[in-house]
Design a protein around this motif. Structure first.
Motif, PDB file in Angstrom:
ATOM      1  N   VAL A 119       0.900  -1.287   0.129  1.00 55.48           N
ATOM      2  CA  VAL A 119      -0.081   0.017  -0.061  1.00 55.48           C
ATOM      3  C   VAL A 119       0.849   1.215   0.054  1.00 55.48           C
ATOM      4  CG1 VAL A 119      -1.867   1.320   1.273  1.00 55.48           C
ATOM      5  CG2 VAL A 119      -1.865  -1.144   1.216  1.00 55.48           C
ATOM      6  N   GLU A 120       1.743   1.281   0.709  1.00 56.76           N
ATOM      7  CA  GLU A 120       2.571   2.598   0.864  1.00 56.76           C
ATOM      8  C   GLU A 120       3.464   2.791  -0.237  1.00 56.76           C
ATOM      9  OE1 GLU A 120       4.701   2.261   4.618  1.00 56.76           O
ATOM     10  OE2 GLU A 120       3.168   2.295   5.925  1.00 56.76           O
ATOM     11  N   LYS A 121       4.118   1.719  -0.807  1.00 57.46           N
ATOM     12  CA  LYS A 121       4.912   2.013  -1.824  1.00 57.46           C
ATOM     13  C   LYS A 121       4.131   2.219  -3.214  1.00 57.46           C
ATOM     14  CE  LYS A 121       8.322  -0.866  -4.303  1.00 57.46           C
ATOM     15  NZ  LYS A 121       8.786  -2.265  -4.256  1.00 57.46           N
ATOM     16  N   GLU A 122       2.923   1.592  -3.337  1.00 56.28           N
ATOM     17  CA  GLU A 122       2.258   1.855  -4.420  1.00 56.28           C
ATOM     18  C   GLU A 122       1.406   3.255  -4.549  1.00 56.28           C
ATOM     19  OE1 GLU A 122      -0.535  -1.445  -5.355  1.00 56.28           O
ATOM     20  OE2 GLU A 122       0.840  -2.766  -4.952  1.00 56.28           O
ATOM     21  N   LEU A 123       0.765   3.590  -3.293  1.00 57.23           N
ATOM     22  CA  LEU A 123       0.430   5.026  -3.406  1.00 57.23           C
ATOM     23  C   LEU A 123       1.293   5.814  -3.411  1.00 57.23           C
ATOM     24  CD1 LEU A 123      -2.726   6.239  -3.273  1.00 57.23           C
ATOM     25  CD2 LEU A 123      -2.345   6.380  -0.652  1.00 57.23           C
ATOM     26  N   ASN A 124       2.365   5.684  -2.767  1.00 63.97           N
ATOM     27  CA  ASN A 124       3.578   6.647  -3.214  1.00 63.97           C
ATOM     28  C   ASN A 124       3.971   6.920  -4.529  1.00 63.97           C
ATOM     29  OD1 ASN A 124       6.923   6.765  -3.262  1.00 63.97           O
ATOM     30  ND2 ASN A 124       5.978   8.246  -2.030  1.00 63.97           N
ATOM     31  N   ALA A 125       4.160   5.759  -5.367  1.00 61.28           N
ATOM     32  CA  ALA A 125       4.122   5.759  -6.762  1.00 61.28           C
ATOM     33  C   ALA A 125       3.239   6.622  -7.566  1.00 61.28           C
ATOM     34  CB  ALA A 125       4.537   4.683  -7.268  1.00 61.28           C
ATOM     35  N   LEU A 126       2.077   6.361  -7.001  1.00 59.72           N
ATOM     36  CA  LEU A 126       1.081   7.276  -7.901  1.00 59.72           C
ATOM     37  C   LEU A 126       0.944   8.533  -7.445  1.00 59.72           C
ATOM     38  CD1 LEU A 126      -1.693   4.563  -7.285  1.00 59.72           C
ATOM     39  CD2 LEU A 126      -1.122   5.074  -9.414  1.00 59.72           C
ATOM     40  N   THR A 127       0.987   8.955  -6.096  1.00 59.99           N
ATOM     41  CA  THR A 127       0.783  10.335  -5.883  1.00 59.99           C
ATOM     42  C   THR A 127       2.027  11.275  -5.674  1.00 59.99           C
ATOM     43  OG1 THR A 127       1.064   9.819  -3.446  1.00 59.99           O
ATOM     44  CG2 THR A 127      -1.085   9.669  -4.666  1.00 59.99           C
ATOM     45  N   GLY A 128       3.290  10.499  -5.671  1.00 58.25           N
ATOM     46  CA  GLY A 128       4.404  11.244  -5.252  1.00 58.25           C
ATOM     47  C   GLY A 128       4.526  11.787  -3.945  1.00 58.25           C
ATOM     48  N   LEU A 129       3.671  11.394  -2.878  1.00 60.83           N
ATOM     49  CA  LEU A 129       3.614  11.966  -1.765  1.00 60.83           C
ATOM     50  C   LEU A 129       4.101  10.927  -0.570  1.00 60.83           C
ATOM     51  CD1 LEU A 129       0.234  13.939  -1.660  1.00 60.83           C
ATOM     52  CD2 LEU A 129       2.474  14.932  -1.068  1.00 60.83           C
ATOM     53  N   PRO A 130       4.537  11.229   0.404  1.00 61.57           N
ATOM     54  CA  PRO A 130       5.026  10.163   1.460  1.00 61.57           C
ATOM     55  C   PRO A 130       3.579   9.459   2.033  1.00 61.57           C
ATOM     56  CG  PRO A 130       6.006  12.250   2.092  1.00 61.57           C
ATOM     57  CD  PRO A 130       5.105  12.485   0.809  1.00 61.57           C
ATOM     58  N   VAL A 131       3.827   7.983   2.006  1.00 58.24           N
ATOM     59  CA  VAL A 131       2.466   7.298   2.547  1.00 58.24           C
ATOM     60  C   VAL A 131       2.788   6.779   3.876  1.00 58.24           C
ATOM     61  CG1 VAL A 131       0.562   5.624   1.819  1.00 58.24           C
ATOM     62  CG2 VAL A 131       1.672   7.275   0.101  1.00 58.24           C
ATOM     63  N   LYS A 132       1.821   6.418   4.616  1.00 55.91           N
ATOM     64  CA  LYS A 132       1.814   5.478   5.846  1.00 55.91           C
ATOM     65  C   LYS A 132       0.643   4.743   5.841  1.00 55.91           C
ATOM     66  CE  LYS A 132       4.708   5.194   9.005  1.00 55.91           C
ATOM     67  NZ  LYS A 132       5.637   3.672   8.888  1.00 55.91           N
ATOM     68  N   ALA A 133       0.541   3.704   6.046  1.00 58.85           N
ATOM     69  CA  ALA A 133      -0.769   2.987   6.088  1.00 58.85           C
ATOM     70  C   ALA A 133      -0.761   2.071   7.277  1.00 58.85           C
ATOM     71  CB  ALA A 133      -0.570   1.828   4.946  1.00 58.85           C
ATOM     72  N   GLY A 134      -2.167   1.880   7.814  1.00 65.14           N
ATOM     73  CA  GLY A 134      -2.402   1.299   9.073  1.00 65.14           C
ATOM     74  C   GLY A 134      -3.642   0.431   8.957  1.00 65.14           C
ATOM     75  N   ASN A 135      -4.056  -0.395   9.940  1.00 67.52           N
ATOM     76  CA  ASN A 135      -5.152  -0.876  10.099  1.00 67.52           C
ATOM     77  C   ASN A 135      -6.271  -0.147  10.464  1.00 67.52           C
ATOM     78  OD1 ASN A 135      -6.870  -2.206  12.654  1.00 67.52           O
ATOM     79  ND2 ASN A 135      -6.820  -3.598  10.766  1.00 67.52           N
ATOM     80  N   ASP A 136      -7.284  -0.293   9.879  1.00 67.00           N
ATOM     81  CA  ASP A 136      -8.561   0.919  10.145  1.00 67.00           C
ATOM     82  C   ASP A 136      -8.960   1.179  11.729  1.00 67.00           C
ATOM     83  OD1 ASP A 136      -9.978  -1.510  10.426  1.00 67.00           O
ATOM     84  OD2 ASP A 136     -11.305  -0.985   8.861  1.00 67.00           O
ATOM     85  N   ALA A 137      -8.913  -0.043  12.253  1.00 67.32           N
ATOM     86  CA  ALA A 137      -9.168   0.278  13.857  1.00 67.32           C
ATOM     87  C   ALA A 137      -7.897   0.764  14.622  1.00 67.32           C
ATOM     88  CB  ALA A 137      -9.571  -1.067  14.526  1.00 67.32           C
ATOM     89  N   ASN A 138      -7.088   0.643  14.408  1.00 71.42           N
ATOM     90  CA  ASN A 138      -5.732   1.131  14.736  1.00 71.42           C
ATOM     91  C   ASN A 138      -5.577   2.561  14.551  1.00 71.42           C
ATOM     92  OD1 ASN A 138      -4.755  -1.473  16.005  1.00 71.42           O
ATOM     93  ND2 ASN A 138      -3.362  -1.700  14.416  1.00 71.42           N
ATOM     94  N   VAL A 139      -5.953   2.898  13.393  1.00 71.38           N
ATOM     95  CA  VAL A 139      -6.029   4.260  12.712  1.00 71.38           C
ATOM     96  C   VAL A 139      -6.980   5.181  13.438  1.00 71.38           C
ATOM     97  CG1 VAL A 139      -6.281   5.535  10.871  1.00 71.38           C
ATOM     98  CG2 VAL A 139      -4.718   3.625  10.642  1.00 71.38           C
TER      99      VAL A 139
END
Ligand SMILES: [Zn+2]
Length: 311
Positions: free
Chosen positions: A95-115
């Motif tokens: 998730v982090e790598k792919e969304l970063n490649a798409l947006t050019g922004l730093p990305v942090k992913a987490g489980n929804d309940a933790n988030v």
């Protein structure tokens, strides 16, 4: 100068998105449908496109954004990788790598309940706390742990899966996870109803609940508030089960506050007070003085917490 942060909360039917100031003010939020077809391969590109559109509309430059935080309905490991996410149709997704490649922004992913727990700690019911545990009582039972201001994700992303802590070795029905006797089977909205219906079947006690064609969790709390004996007994049972699990958690992480959220938490003080009353039976010493609060951000907890992940 980074002025903004983006929070994304991916659910099985819709993706919630919000743009915040780095100080924690929600500027605007919106939703897009979750396209789960073809193995959910459009989810991240849809998010990217929608964010680009929103940036244009609101005149926000890419370099003004600190990054994107994203909550996903499944376990996310420390590297931001999801092994499998049934609700989204995803197999292994970086998730982090792919969304970063798409947006050019730093990305942090987490489980929804933790988030969501992080959201309540940042700007909600536990604002200012460094150590908090959140339990979400909805269709299922979710959990999130924040320690020293950071999410405890665990190595495989399973930390905080409170709903699948075993509470009854004698249970005969299976939980969604495949095991038997999980907290979720008793403390989710469906769990409370299941438990109460079973009681009504096995006992002759008169109860206003017998007049309902289809009992909901809300009916049980409402009737308990009116003094119905069976409803009160089952709410007490629920509070005792929750208190016993939260007591175990208190003896492991000793949080400053427990946050109770999700649809079931709309029951309010009857639930919080019930848990607080039973809780001292499962801990000792100063741990008895644990604090319980109701979540305040509702469905926005996820975008708040996600936005906090990147600042
Ligand atoms: Zn389970």
């Amino acid at each position: 100068m980074k002025k903004y942060t983006v929070g994304v909360d991916v659910g099985g039917t819709s993706v919630k998105m919000g743009v915040f100031t780095v100080g924690g003010d929600l500027l605007f939020k919106w939703e897009i449908p979750t396209r789960t077809e073809d193995g959910g391969k459009y989810v991240l590109s849809d998010i990217t496109q929608s964010l680009e559109q929103a940036r244009e509309e609101h005149n926000i430059a890419l370099d003004e954004i600190a990054g994107i935080g994203i909550g996903v309905p499944g376990p996310v490991n420390k590297d931001g990788v999801v092994e499998v996410c049934v609700n989204l149709g995803w197999g292994r997704t970086e998730v982090e790598k792919e969304l970063n490649a798409l947006t050019g922004l730093p990305v942090k992913a987490g489980n929804d309940a933790n988030v969501a727990a992080m959201g309540e700690v940042w700007q909600g019911a536990a604002k200012g706390a460094q150590d908090a545990v959140m339990v979400t009582l909805g269709t299922g039972v979710g959990g999130g742990i924040v320690l020293d201001g950071k999410i405890l994700a665990g190595v495989k992303g399973f930390a905080g899966e409170i709903g699948h802590i075993g509470v009854n070795p004698h249970e005969t029905q299976s939980c969604n996870c495949g095991n038997k006797g999980c907290l979720e089977q008793y403390a989710s909205a469906t769990g409370i109803v299941r438990m109460t219906k079973k009681y009504l079947e096995e006992h002759e006690t008169a109860s206003s609940l017998r007049e309902f064609a289809d009992i909901t969790a809300k009916d049980i709390f409402d009737e308990a508030k009116k003094g119905d004996e069976v409803a009160m007994l089952n709410v007490k049972k629920l509070c005792r089960i929750l208190a016993s699990v939260l007591g175990k958690i208190a003896l492991i992480v000793d949080p400053e506050v427990f946050i109770i959220g999700g649809g079931v938490s709309k029951a309010g003080s009857i639930l919080i007070d019930g848990i607080a009353e039973e809780f001292p039976n499962y801990v000792f010493g100063a741990a008895k003085k644990s604090c319980f609060v109701l979540a305040t951000l509702g469905n926005d907890a996820g975008i708040y917490g996600a936005a906090k992940l990147v600042i």
